[in-house]
Enzyme design. Structure first.
Site, PDB file in Angstrom:
ATOM      1  N   GLY B  12       0.852  -1.177   0.000  1.00 41.98           N
ATOM      2  CA  GLY B  12       0.000   0.000   0.000  1.00 41.98           C
ATOM      3  C   GLY B  12       0.888   1.227   0.000  1.00 41.98           C
ATOM      4  N   CYS B  13       0.323   2.417  -0.136  1.00 48.21           N
ATOM      5  CA  CYS B  13       1.210   3.557  -0.312  1.00 48.21           C
ATOM      6  C   CYS B  13       0.514   4.901  -0.172  1.00 48.21           C
ATOM      7  CB  CYS B  13       1.828   3.551  -1.695  1.00 48.21           C
ATOM      8  SG  CYS B  13       2.736   2.090  -2.075  1.00 48.21           S
TER       9      CYS B  13
END
Lengths: 501, 362
Positions: B12-13
């Protein structure tokens, strides 16, 4: 004194007391198993003729019949199994080649059953096909290497002819002759309603079915039966049949007894003559000859139809496919060794060829390694049994699949594997008018549409579970597959890792 | 435990980007603030920045940024580069040594000009020649990794939180007309500097938040054309897809968006005939490059950037602006942290490409 060998009937007809002697079973059985005994005033059976097609069971109003394995056979022997011993006896009796039909029933590994499908958890969402668009449309055909633009900079459509399918499943080749008029009619109508294609097989196209042309693949096989200009132009695509999974390396033989009436006219051969398809095409002894036929067919149809080359999955299939991908063909169809047939020598059906799962995996990878995967679409068949087989085939790298046995089961086939007898009680693999009329084409169409609608729903559910909302993102997506109980070598060929890795 | 590249690691980011439509230069300070406020979207296992217009004095040279694990890797790489490029300048990239950033590799920068005679002999254009050199170093020289290779742009990345990575590379002192930034939340990684983002190839850079479900279909397709997905990350494969479509096929970024986040068939059918044919063509021609599953990306290129969401918009992404400045980020708060006067916020639809180009030459 003559040698007397015993092959005890494989099946036994059990009849319960509730039989009312209505005679329905006698009427339904084309094999003549059931008969009325005037002496005993009851229905009796000749078990030697029973092929376990289950027709009598389906129609007995009293549910008074069951067919069981007789169990009376040769003494247990893991090496000299009953089929082998009885085969020897039959050959010694007649001197003839043993014939069988439908697909290879032997217990070879079914790789579909050793592959598991992935699903999303936490890090990306699964998608609900009931709430979100879920796309199964595919286009089959060659894709050019480069885009082109006109002088104004607009993209030019430089795609060669494509086949558009609403879902990546097509009905595989079954000739008119091997199956009945009504069976063809059901397949053609279903293909039209579903937005997919059916395949004429090598027996030509009955004049009544030209109206389904835009959903028809016309086949050109080594016998060239029924091939003429209108036929080539009448379909949406042309398939050159080089081989069949059930009988790689050999041709076909439809006995003269089946070349009657419309079958004779459609095949364009005289009534009563045997229709013999040679083992090879006698104008194709090598890959460069295949290229000539591909180009000839394109020339004949103005480059408006994709050309499919169908081959059986044999040992060096990836090299063969690489050659075909450079032959000008648009689509390669690979038929696995469990594919069905109307008749094949048993020895060949049961021993020649390789599983389509392995053939598909190695061909897809080989074409990618050579950078020519875009030259062709890949279609696989033999045998695709259900929606999960379809999903696995697409994830291994197929663009679409061919089904035939599954379609016939939807039409009433109970896999008794006696198509070669021509006495199909379900009206499918027969030309006897009284049997053919048992298959109602409209009802058959409905059942085929039902089957593929159900598969489409299942494919969408599985795709949604993987977080994939369009089938092209599944194609060749081998990370979505894991093997179970496979050796490292098998995993390497399939290009997947083991479950748990 | 397997290293990044040996196993596929989803993550994720947080992403953000800023660009001046007029091509005005600005430092990365605002980007650090934008990333700082999205701290919770990263987990300290990777952060980075890409900036355009930062090397005006060397703008005609390919700028290679390279991580080395040791001196031997550097010597081997430099001898390879010398055979294929004129090395105009070679230097250590200046950094602040701070406690938050550890296990620092050797980080070098080179300005390179391809040797004309070899380019001609191999019958390639300079870009393709350079791409092959990057692929060669990254796949064959142990301990060397080229993480930036474009002209007049550069990528700066490390294992750590993005705001710390910004301080480490002193990006508040670097001036560019366009910036992208990334903070990473990998779900399983020992943390390798090369695995941080942005991922770049020549002047194309990608920051990405998401986990694409089409990964292996996309990977196996682009690998036909000489790309090697050695990191096994989404960002890497998306960069190669964009390189293939934009540089090698000659599509515009907008057309590339119609391929990777193609409209649904039902949408295509509602368009007028010309548009329907165009979209059908792109979807059919490049069907293996459709990207499914959640993503929001910013694609940086010389003179502009493109922000794009997956076609269902399964990841957040917001666009805002202030005068000539346009901002893109995972969260509105990030944009406001970079520029408290930003406004005009909007949320692009799934598959709707937002392309910002700098007016005039850059």
């Amino acid at each position: 004194m003559a040698i007397k060998s015993v092959i005890y009937p494989e099946f036994e007809v059990v009849r319960y007391d509730r039989c009312t002697r209505c005679g329905r079973c006698i009427k339904e059985c084309a094999n003549g198993v059931h008969f009325f005994s005037q002496d005993k005033k009851m229905v009796l059976s000749d078990d030697t003729k029973c092929v376990d097609c289950l027709r009598c069971i389906a129609f007995c109003p009293e549910h008074a019949i069951k067919i069981v394995k007789s169990g009376c056979t040769f003494r247990d022997n893991a090496n000299w199994r009953p089929g082998i011993v009885s085969g020897i006896i039959k050959e010694a009796n007649t001197g003839g080649v043993l014939l069988s039909s439908m697909g290879n029933p032997e217990p070879y590994p079914v790789y579909w059953d050793k592959i598991l499908i992935n699903a999303s958890q936490v890090t990306n969402p699964s998608i609900d096909p009931l709430r979100e668009p879920m796309e199964t449309r595919v286009f089959l055909g060659k894709k050019p290497d480069k885009i082109e633009r006109d002088e104004d900079g607009n993209l030019v459509d430089n795609l060669p002819p494509q086949m558009e399918l609403s879902l990546p499943v097509m009905f595989s080749a079954m000739s008119y002759g091997s199956i009945s008029y009504n069976a063809h009619s059901a397949l053609a109508q279903a293909a039209e309603e579903l937005g997919i294609f059916y395949n004429t097989g090598e027996g030509g196209l009955h004049e009544d079915f030209y109206k389904y042309g835009k959903n028809t693949i016309v086949q050109v096989a080594s016998g060239r039966f029924g091939v003429w200009r209108g036929y080539l132009e009448g379909g949406a695509a042309i398939e050159i049949k080089m081989g069949q999974g059930a009988k790689p390396g050999i041709g076909g033989h439809l006995p003269g007894a089946k070349i009657v009436g419309d079958v004779s006219r459609t095949r364009m051969i005289p009534e009563g003559t045997d229709a013999v398809s040679p083992a090879p095409h006698h104008d194709i002894y090598s890959i460069e000859d295949l290229r000539q036929l591909v180009i000839s067919l394109k020339e004949a149809t103005g480059y408006k139809k994709p050309v499919i080359v169908k081959v059986a999955s044999v040992h060096n299939i990836s090299a063969i496919a690489s050659g075909i991908a450079r032959s000008g063909a648009d689509i390669i169809a690979i038929d696995g060794f469990r594919g069905g047939t109307g008749a094949a020598p048993t020895a060949i059906r049961d021993n020649v060829g390789i599983p389509v799962e392995l053939a598909l995996a190695s061909v897809d990878q080989r074409l990618r390694d050579e950078g020519i995967r875009n030259n062709v679409s890949l279609v696989v068949g033999g045998s695709i049994r259900n929606a999960s087989d379809v999903v696995k085939a697409i994830a291994l790298g197929a663009d679409a699949v061919y089904i035939a046995t599954a379609a016939l089961i939807a039409l009433g086939c109970h896999l008794c594997r006696n198509c070669q007898s021509g006495k199909c009680c379900w009206g499918i693999a027969t030309q006897r008018p009284d049997l053919v009329e048992r298959l109602n084409p409209e009802e058959g169409k409905e059942r085929l549409v039902n089957l593929l609608s159900a598969w489409k729903g299942e494919i969408k559910e599985m795709m949604g579970g993987m977080g994939i909302n369009s089938i092209e993102a599944l194609r060749g997506n081998r990370l979505m597959l894991r093997g179970i109980g496979l050796t490292q070598k098998e995993l390497d060929i399939l290009g997947i890792t083991h479950a748990g890795e | 435990m397997k290293l990044e590249g040996e196993v596929r690691i989803p993550s994720g980011c947080a992403i953000s980007a800023a660009i001046s439509r007029k091509g005005n230069l600005f430092t990365g300070e605002g980007m650090i603030k934008a990333m700082e406020v999205m701290h919770e979207r990263s987990n300290g296992l990777g952060g980075g920045f890409a900036a355009y217009g930062i090397y005006p004095e060397y703008k005609d040279y390919y700028a290679f940024h390279i991580f080395y694990s040791d001196r031997n890797a550097r010597i081997e790489t430099e001898s390879f580069l010398k055979e294929r490029f004129e090395i105009v300048q070679a230097e250590v990239i200046p950094t602040h040594q701070i406690p938050e950033i550890t296990d620092v590799p050797l980080i070098w920068r080179y300005f390179l000009s391809p040797l004309r005679s070899i380019v001609d002999r191999e019958m390639l254009d300079e870009d393709e020649y350079t791409v092959r050199a990057v692929t060669k170093v990254n796949s064959t020289i142990d301990g060397a990794y080229v993480f930036s290779s474009g002209k007049n742009m550069g990528t700066f990345k490390a294992v750590g939180y993005p705001e710390d990575v910004g301080v480490f590379y002193k990006i508040d002192e670097i001036e560019g007309y366009s910036w992208t930034a990334h903070g990473r939340y990998p779900t399983n990684t020992p943390g390798w500097w090369g695995g941080a983002h942005p991922f770049s190839l020549l002047d194309f850079s990608v920051v990405h938040n998401g986990e694409i479900s089409s990964y292996d279909a996309n990977r196996r397709f682009v690998e036909m054309f000489g790309y090697r997905c050695s990191l096994q990350t989404d960002t890497e494969v998306i960069t190669y897809i964009l390189d293939y479509l934009v540089r090698r096929q000659g599509l515009t970024p907008e057309e590339a968006a119609n391929v990777i986040a193609a409209p649904f068939w039902s949408t295509i059918e509602s368009k007028d005939e010309k548009e329907r044919k165009r979209l059908t063509y792109l979807r059919t021609m490049f069907s293996s490059l459709l990207v499914t599953g959640p993503f929001s990306i910013v694609f940086g290129f010389t003179g502009g950037l493109m922000a794009l969401n997956d076609r269902l918009k399964l990841r957040s992404m917001v666009v805002g602006e202030n005068k000539d400045m346009v901002y893109v980020a995972s969260e509105e708060a990030a944009i406001l942290s970079a520029d408290r006067n930003a406004g005009g916020f909007r949320f692009p639809m799934g598959g709707e490409a937002v392309v910002i180009r700098v007016e005039g030459e850059v």
